[in-house]
Design a protein around this motif. Structure first.
Motif: not given
Length: 218
Positions: A22-23, A31-35, A72-79
């Motif tokens: 999700a993050l 526009g940031a690189t992943p972790f 947005r994180m809450v939304e994406v993670y919730g899904a």
């Protein structure tokens, strides 16, 4: 009989892969690189807003975007909060044994209450718990002692044990004045010796016996 309250992430379930996914989705949109997973695990413990703050600092994103990225994180993670999350080995059997011995069980987590309830239900853990306090159930979250006080008040037993894996959990237990049992296979950042604890364990198969030993010494 004891009231035993558990943390969720890194204690009952290995949720880091879903949090990472999700993050990284949110970071990609920004526009940031992943972790990598190890980096995300270092961010876990304080809930989504502190996690996002650390991620933004690591990627030099302007903090003016923090509220929007948290939402947005809450939304994406919730899904997708249960796509990759797994219960740690031995947890379900241990919970069943503890309930069979007459103990009452609860969860106190810094994860928002809605996704926490979803995870417990989706992974078959919900029937074992009588109380859930999430990161947004009260106005404060761990390490403030109020969430733990609320969880134990809802269970109503005289003996209180808190089970967690992190610095947040150890400090919350200390402030709440309850015994802390450290699960060593979670997401802590410090050596096990650095966290104040009544006892520690690395496998849930041994946990019910540990509880009985501790209660016999009370």
């Amino acid at each position: 009989m004891a009231a035993i309250v558990f943390d969720l992430d890194g204690t009952l379930v290995d949720s880091a892969p879903d949090i990472q996914a999700a993050l990284n989705d949110v970071m990609a949109e920004a526009g940031a690189t992943p972790f990598d997973l190890a980096s995300v695990i270092r961010f876990i413990g304080g809930g989504i807003p502190p996690l996002m703050e650390q991620a933004m600092q690591a990627r030099d994103l302007p903090m003016a975007q923090h509220a929007a990225l948290v939402a947005r994180m809450v939304e994406v993670y919730g899904a997708e909060s249960t796509e990759r999350t797994r219960v740690f080995p031995g947890v379900i059997a241990a919970l069943g044994q503890l309930r069979g011995q007459g103990h009452v069980l609860g969860v106190c987590t810094n994860k928002p209450e809605a996704p926490a309830r979803h995870i417990l239900a989706a992974l078959g853990l919900a029937p074992y718990f009588d109380v859930l306090i999430g990161g947004d159930t009260l106005a404060v979250k761990k390490p403030d002692p109020a969430p733990l006080h609320a969880a134990f008040a809802g269970l109503g037993a005289e003996v209180s044990l808190y089970v967690g894996d992190s610095e947040f959990d150890a400090e919350a237990a200390r402030r709440a004045g309850v015994d802390f049992l450290l699960f060593t296979e979670g997401y802590r950042k410090s050596p096990v010796e650095a966290l104040p604890q009544r006892a520690r364990f690395d496998a849930y198969e041994a946990f019910p016996e540990l509880v009985e030993t501790l209660l016999a010494a009370v």
